[in-house]
Design an enzyme around this catalytic site. Structure first.
Site: not given
Length: 220
Positions: A8, A10, A188, A191
């Site tokens: 994970h 970005h 996602h 979160e």
């Protein structure tokens, strides 16, 4: 050293301030005011401000070479820390906003993966991600573009951004498009938003949650 896998991360967010400054200089761009807290730290106060800082840093990324360098430097750095496999979350909408075609975007990431593997032995793959803040129709467009031009290094699909304002259920069609082509599904959820977001993501057929930690608030 224990072998590690990074599942994970970005892509644009991996670039440290030093690399963002270097890319901005190469592209002859001024850095946004207030981007850095100090030489080695980005400035942000809360989650939405973090998204603002992320976008501001990414705004100087303008060329396929920029994307290649970011991915390559991250992969080589992680290999030195013991990682043997990384999944990079890439945002085609961010690349398109810079005028980069999907083909050139993916080619740049593939080149970075090949170069990093040749140097360190690390392996990597790409998860394409839609930015939920841009809405379901935009996500469906990215999904169609992703499956229309498959690449062996693109193995999954994700959805990032402000989950509290854009719940997973609104993106069911985008997920159906990529699921039909056999891409791995992640999202996602849990979160910033609560366990309802996790339930919504699971209903999309995902096999992996990005975060998911707020599921603990719902005993069910």
């Amino acid at each position: 050293m224990v072998p590690q896998a990074e599942l994970h991360v970005h892509l644009e967010g991996t670039a440290p301030p030093e690399l963002i400054r270097r890319i901005a200089a190469r592209n002859d761009l001024a850095l946004p005011d207030g981007l850095f807290a100090d030489e080695a730290t980005f400035a942000w106060a809360d989650f939405l401000d973090f998204l603002r800082a992320y976008d501001a840093a990414a705004s100087v990324i303008r060329t396929p070479q920029d994307f290649r360098d970011i991915a390559y430097e991250y992969l080589v750095g992680r290999a030195r820390e013991g990682a043997v496999y990384v999944e990079l979350i890439a945002a085609p909408q961010a690349a398109a906003a810079a005028g980069i075609s999907d083909a050139d975007h993916v080619a740049a990431l593939a080149q970075a993966i090949d170069d990093a593997r040749a140097e360190t032995g690390i392996e990597a793959r790409v998860l394409m991600s839609a930015i939920r803040n841009l809405g379901p129709e935009a996500a469906e467009d990215v999904a169609r573009r992703t499956v229309a031009h498959p690449h062996p290094y693109v193995t999954g699909w994700n959805l990032g951004g402000d989950e509290a304002g854009f719940p997973p259920e609104r993106f069911a069609r985008a997920y159906a498009i990529v699921a039909e082509e056999g891409l791995g599904l992640s999202c996602h959820a849990g979160e910033r938003a609560g366990p309802g977001s996790v339930r919504g993501a699971l209903a999309l057929g995902v096999s992996r949650l990005s975060h998911g930690v707020r599921a603990i608030e719902d005993p069910g």
